[in-house]
Scaffold this active site. Structure first.
Site, mmCIF file in Angstrom:
data_model
loop_
_atom_site.group_PDB
_atom_site.id
_atom_site.type_symbol
_atom_site.label_atom_id
_atom_site.label_comp_id
_atom_site.label_asym_id
_atom_site.label_seq_id
_atom_site.Cartn_x
_atom_site.Cartn_y
_atom_site.Cartn_z
ATOM 1 N N ARG A 1 -1.120 23.263 -14.004
ATOM 2 C CA ARG A 1 -0.305 22.196 -14.546
ATOM 3 C C ARG A 1 -0.583 21.973 -16.026
ATOM 4 N NH1 ARG A 1 1.405 16.806 -11.035
ATOM 5 N NH2 ARG A 1 2.813 16.005 -12.595
ATOM 6 N N ARG B 1 0.814 -1.225 0.000
ATOM 7 C CA ARG B 1 0.000 0.000 0.000
ATOM 8 C C ARG B 1 0.843 1.270 0.000
ATOM 9 N NH1 ARG B 1 -3.265 -2.809 3.777
ATOM 10 N NH2 ARG B 1 -5.024 -3.755 2.713
ATOM 11 N N LYS C 1 8.765 23.161 -13.035
ATOM 12 C CA LYS C 1 7.816 22.073 -12.809
ATOM 13 C C LYS C 1 7.420 22.031 -11.340
ATOM 14 C CE LYS C 1 5.990 17.775 -13.965
ATOM 15 N NZ LYS C 1 5.987 16.577 -14.771
ATOM 16 N N ASN D 1 1.346 21.531 -20.754
ATOM 17 C CA ASN D 1 0.988 20.729 -21.926
ATOM 18 C C ASN D 1 1.118 21.510 -23.219
ATOM 19 O OD1 ASN D 1 0.437 18.245 -20.736
ATOM 20 N ND2 ASN D 1 -1.580 18.935 -20.082
ATOM 21 N N LYS E 1 3.481 11.877 -11.003
ATOM 22 C CA LYS E 1 2.604 11.039 -11.833
ATOM 23 C C LYS E 1 3.311 9.722 -12.112
ATOM 24 C CE LYS E 1 0.428 14.501 -14.709
ATOM 25 N NZ LYS E 1 0.087 14.716 -16.113
ATOM 26 N N HIS F 1 0.344 15.039 -29.171
ATOM 27 C CA HIS F 1 -0.308 13.735 -28.959
ATOM 28 C C HIS F 1 -1.034 13.277 -30.212
ATOM 29 C CE1 HIS F 1 -0.344 14.135 -24.305
ATOM 30 N NE2 HIS F 1 0.705 13.458 -24.727
ATOM 31 N N HIS G 1 1.372 19.825 -26.585
ATOM 32 C CA HIS G 1 0.979 18.430 -26.389
ATOM 33 C C HIS G 1 -0.349 18.070 -27.029
ATOM 34 C CE1 HIS G 1 4.405 18.366 -23.725
ATOM 35 N NE2 HIS G 1 4.224 17.092 -23.444
ATOM 36 N N GLU H 1 11.247 19.437 -24.166
ATOM 37 C CA GLU H 1 10.497 19.704 -22.924
ATOM 38 C C GLU H 1 11.183 20.801 -22.113
ATOM 39 O OE1 GLU H 1 7.588 18.266 -22.387
ATOM 40 O OE2 GLU H 1 7.596 16.246 -23.252
ATOM 41 N N HIS I 1 8.275 11.161 -28.460
ATOM 42 C CA HIS I 1 7.362 12.091 -27.793
ATOM 43 C C HIS I 1 7.888 13.532 -27.838
ATOM 44 C CE1 HIS I 1 4.598 13.810 -24.924
ATOM 45 N NE2 HIS I 1 5.626 14.227 -24.208
ATOM 46 N N GLU J 1 -3.352 18.717 -11.380
ATOM 47 C CA GLU J 1 -3.618 19.156 -12.742
ATOM 48 C C GLU J 1 -5.008 19.737 -12.938
ATOM 49 O OE1 GLU J 1 -2.649 17.614 -17.214
ATOM 50 O OE2 GLU J 1 -2.152 16.370 -15.513
HETATM 51 N N1 LIG Z 1 5.166 10.684 -15.137
HETATM 52 C C1 LIG Z 1 5.198 11.774 -15.872
HETATM 53 O O1 LIG Z 1 4.867 12.883 -15.417
HETATM 54 C C2 LIG Z 1 5.677 11.679 -17.284
HETATM 55 C C3 LIG Z 1 5.971 12.831 -18.003
HETATM 56 C C4 LIG Z 1 6.480 12.696 -19.296
HETATM 57 C C5 LIG Z 1 6.690 11.435 -19.824
HETATM 58 N N2 LIG Z 1 6.383 10.324 -19.087
HETATM 59 C C6 LIG Z 1 6.626 8.981 -19.607
HETATM 60 O O2 LIG Z 1 8.027 8.832 -19.795
HETATM 61 C C7 LIG Z 1 8.247 7.821 -20.774
HETATM 62 C C8 LIG Z 1 9.345 8.287 -21.705
HETATM 63 O O3 LIG Z 1 10.510 8.493 -20.952
HETATM 64 P P1 LIG Z 1 11.947 8.545 -21.630
HETATM 65 O O4 LIG Z 1 11.906 9.439 -22.809
HETATM 66 O O5 LIG Z 1 12.914 8.792 -20.563
HETATM 67 O O6 LIG Z 1 12.052 7.087 -22.264
HETATM 68 P P2 LIG Z 1 12.727 5.710 -21.783
HETATM 69 O O7 LIG Z 1 12.607 5.520 -20.336
HETATM 70 O O8 LIG Z 1 12.156 4.667 -22.654
HETATM 71 O O9 LIG Z 1 14.252 5.937 -22.168
HETATM 72 C C9 LIG Z 1 14.611 6.074 -23.527
HETATM 73 C C10 LIG Z 1 15.663 5.048 -23.919
HETATM 74 O O10 LIG Z 1 16.930 5.461 -23.416
HETATM 75 C C11 LIG Z 1 17.526 4.419 -22.652
HETATM 76 N N3 LIG Z 1 18.297 5.097 -21.630
HETATM 77 C C12 LIG Z 1 17.832 5.693 -20.515
HETATM 78 N N4 LIG Z 1 18.816 6.347 -19.883
HETATM 79 C C13 LIG Z 1 19.939 6.144 -20.608
HETATM 80 C C14 LIG Z 1 21.277 6.588 -20.471
HETATM 81 N N5 LIG Z 1 21.647 7.417 -19.489
HETATM 82 N N6 LIG Z 1 22.183 6.188 -21.397
HETATM 83 C C15 LIG Z 1 21.789 5.399 -22.437
HETATM 84 N N7 LIG Z 1 20.537 4.973 -22.631
HETATM 85 C C16 LIG Z 1 19.615 5.346 -21.713
HETATM 86 C C17 LIG Z 1 16.393 3.572 -22.188
HETATM 87 O O11 LIG Z 1 16.820 2.263 -21.929
HETATM 88 C C18 LIG Z 1 15.436 3.655 -23.373
HETATM 89 O O12 LIG Z 1 15.802 2.729 -24.341
HETATM 90 C C19 LIG Z 1 6.917 7.591 -21.468
HETATM 91 O O13 LIG Z 1 6.397 6.363 -21.054
HETATM 92 C C20 LIG Z 1 6.039 8.729 -20.959
HETATM 93 O O14 LIG Z 1 4.681 8.360 -20.873
HETATM 94 C C21 LIG Z 1 5.893 10.432 -17.834
HETATM 95 ZN ZN LIG Z 2 5.699 15.710 -22.729
#
Ligand SMILES: NC(=O)c1ccc[n+]([C@@H]2O[C@H](COP(=O)([O-])OP(=O)(O)OC[C@H]3O[C@@H](n4cnc5c(N)ncnc54)[C@H](O)[C@@H]3O)[C@@H](O)[C@H]2O)c1
Ligand SMILES: [Zn+2]
Length: 372
Positions: A245, A125, A231, A249, A147, A256, A252, A189, A270, A241
Site C-alpha cells: 500500500r 460500535r 487501489k 504514496n 481508511k 506532504h 506523497h 491521484e 493535496h 499498509e
Molecule cells: N481515507 C483515505 O484513504 C483518504 C485518501 C486520500 C485523501 N483523504 C482525505 O480526503 C480529503 C480530501 O478530499 P476531497 O479532495 O474530496 O475534498 P473535499 O471533500 O473537501 O471536497 C472538495 C470540495 O468540493 C466540494 N464538492 C464535493 N463534491 C462536489 C461536487 N460533486 N460538485 C461540487 N462541489 C463538490 C466539497 O464541498 C469541498 O468544498 C482530505 O481530508 C484527505 O485527508 C482520505
Molecule cells: Zn493522496
C-alpha cells in the site's frame, strides 16, 4: 434512464464489497443500496455544498426503493474532520434514535467520507457504511480501502479507524459540478496509479486525460474503474499498509512536505502537491541513475499539459526553504527508523519503496527546484 455501469470488487476475506461506477449511478443509488445492504434506515451525511446539489436526488432514490432516510449536513471543508464535528454529528444522530440495522451513507468528497466513515465505525460500535463519493479524489482514492478519520491539532488523520464500506457508488456525472481545480487535483491521484504500476494506463491517460477532465464519452468511468482496480488490488493484498500500500504514496513524501510548508491551505491542494511530488520523485530517481531521464520528462510534460503544477513556482511568492522541507519529511508519520520512506521509480509504471535515499541528493533536488 439506464446507463452502462462497471463494477470493481474489493476482495477482502468475508468483507468483500463492490464499487459501482458510471453515469447516473446516483439516481439508481436507492435500488443498489436496498439490494446490497438492505438497511431499514439510511442516515445520509453530506456537506453544505454537496447537499445543495445531490442530497435530494439521493434521498428520493432511497425512498423510492423503500428505504427510510434521515440526513445530516456538516460545513464544507477540511475543518469538519474534527473531534468537535464528530461529537456534534454523533450526538445529533443518537438524539434522533439509531438502531443497529441502519446504514450511514457518506455523500461527498474525502472530507465527508473520512468523517462519516469514522462515525459509522464508532456509532453503536460499528454500523454499515456506504460511500457515495462526489469528487474525483474520493472516487479513486479515499472512498476505497477503508481508511477513515479526523484531524487533531497534532496533525492530519492521526485519529481514525480502518473501516471498510459495504458498497461504494461512483456517479461520474456528479463530477460535472466539481470546480475544475479540484477535478485536476484528483486527476493527479489517477495518473499516480499509472506511474506506480501501470505504464499502459499512463500512456492511455496521455491520450485521454483531457476527456477524463471534460467528461467526454466513457473516459471518466474508464479512469475511475482502472484506478479503483489498482487501489482494490493493493488494498486486498495489504489492508493495513505494511508494504504494498505504501507504493501508492508515490509523490506523497515530497507532496506532504510541500503541503506542510505552505500550511495546508488552499494555495496548494493535496492533489496539486502530489503532482509536484510525483515530478520530484521521478526527477530524484533519474538523478540517482535509477530511471531514464526521458521518463521523468514525460511525467512533467503530461502534468503540465493537463494544467497541473509541476514545480514550486505554482505557489507565487512563497519563500520555500530546503531545511523546512527536509524537516517536514523527517516528521512525516511514515518515517520509520529515522529515515523517510521514498517511493522511487525504475521507469513509468515501475515504482518501488526505498529507505536508503541519500539526503544530499534530496537536498540537491530541492535547491534546484527552489531556484527554478
Ligand atoms: N481515507 C483515505 O484513504 C483518504 C485518501 C486520500 C485523501 N483523504 C482525505 O480526503 C480529503 C480530501 O478530499 P476531497 O479532495 O474530496 O475534498 P473535499 O471533500 O473537501 O471536497 C472538495 C470540495 O468540493 C466540494 N464538492 C464535493 N463534491 C462536489 C461536487 N460533486 N460538485 C461540487 N462541489 C463538490 C466539497 O464541498 C469541498 O468544498 C482530505 O481530508 C484527505 O485527508 C482520505
Ligand atoms: Zn493522496
Amino acid at each position: 434512464m439506464t446507463h452502462e455501469t462497471r463494477s470493481v470488487t474489493v476482495a477482502l476475506d468475508g468483507r468483500a464489497y463492490d464499487i459501482v461506477i458510471g453515469r447516473g449511478v446516483l439516481a439508481d443509488a436507492g435500488r443498489l443500496i436496498a439490494e446490497r445492504v438492505a438497511p431499514p434506515l439510511a442516515v445520509t451525511i453530506s456537506d453544505t455544498s454537496v447537499a445543495k446539489l445531490y442530497l435530494e436526488a439521493l434521498q428520493r432514490s432511497l425512498e423510492a426503493a423503500g428505504v427510510a432516510t434521515r440526513s445530516y449536513v456538516v460545513p464544507a471543508g477540511e475543518g469538519s474532520k474534527s473531534f468537535a464535528e464528530l461529537e456534534r454529528l454523533c450526538g445529533a444522530i443518537l438524539d434522533d434514535g439509531l438502531e443497529r440495522g441502519a446504514a450511514i451513507v457518506a455523500l461527498g468528497g474525502g472530507v465527508v467520507g473520512d468523517l462519516a466513515g469514522f462515525a459509522a465505525s464508532v456509532l453503536l460500535r460499528g454500523i454499515d457504511l456506504v460511500q457515495v463519493p462526489t469528487t474525483l479524489l474520493s472516487q479513486v482514492d479515499s472512498s476505497v480501502g477503508g481508511k477513515t478519520g479526523i484531524n487533531t491539532p497534532q496533525g492530519k488523520n492521526l485519529v481514525g479507524a480502518f473501516y471498510q464500506p459495504k458498497l461504494v457508488l461512483c456517479d461520474t456525472d456528479s463530477l460535472d459540478t466539481l470546480p475544475r481545480r479540484e477535478l485536476l487535483a484528483g486527476y493527479a491521484e489517477v495518473a499516480k496509479y499509472g506511474l506506480v504500476r501501470d505504464a499502459r494506463f499512463f500512456t492511455w491517460l496521455e491520450e485521454h486525460g483531457p476527456d477524463v477532465i471534460e467528461g467526454i464519452g466513457t473516459a471518466r468511468a474508464e479512469a475511475v474503474e482502472r484506478s479503483c482496480r489498482h487501489k482494490a488490488e493493493v488494498v486486498a493484498g495489504d489492508e493495513r499498509e505494511q508494504a504494498g500500500r505504501a507504493l501508492l504514496n508515490l509523490g506523497h513524501t515530497f507532496g506532504h512536505a510541500l503541503e506542510h510548508a505552505v500550511g495546508f491551505d488552499e494555495r496548494l491542494l493535496h492533489g496539486e502537491a502530489v503532482a509536484i511530488g510525483c515530478v520530484m520523485a521521478f526527477d530524484l530517481s533519474a538523478r540517482l541513475g535509477l530511471c531514464p531521464v526521458a521518463d521523468a520528462a514525460r511525467v512533467r510534460r503530461h502534468f503540465a499539459a493537463m494544467g497541473l503544477p509541476t514545480g514550486l513556482d505554482s505557489v507565487p511568492g512563497f519563500a520555500w526553504s530546503v531545511e523546512a522541507l527536509v524537516d517536514a519529511m523527517y516528521r512525516d508519520k511514515k518515517v520509520r527508523g529515522g529515515r523517510p520512506v521514498f517511493i522511487l521509480a525504475r521507469g513509468i509504471g515501475d515504482a518501488f519503496i526505498s529507505r536508503e535515499v541519500d539526503l544530499d541528493a534530496v537536498r540537491g533536488l530541492l535547491v534546484e527546484a527552489i531556484a527554478a
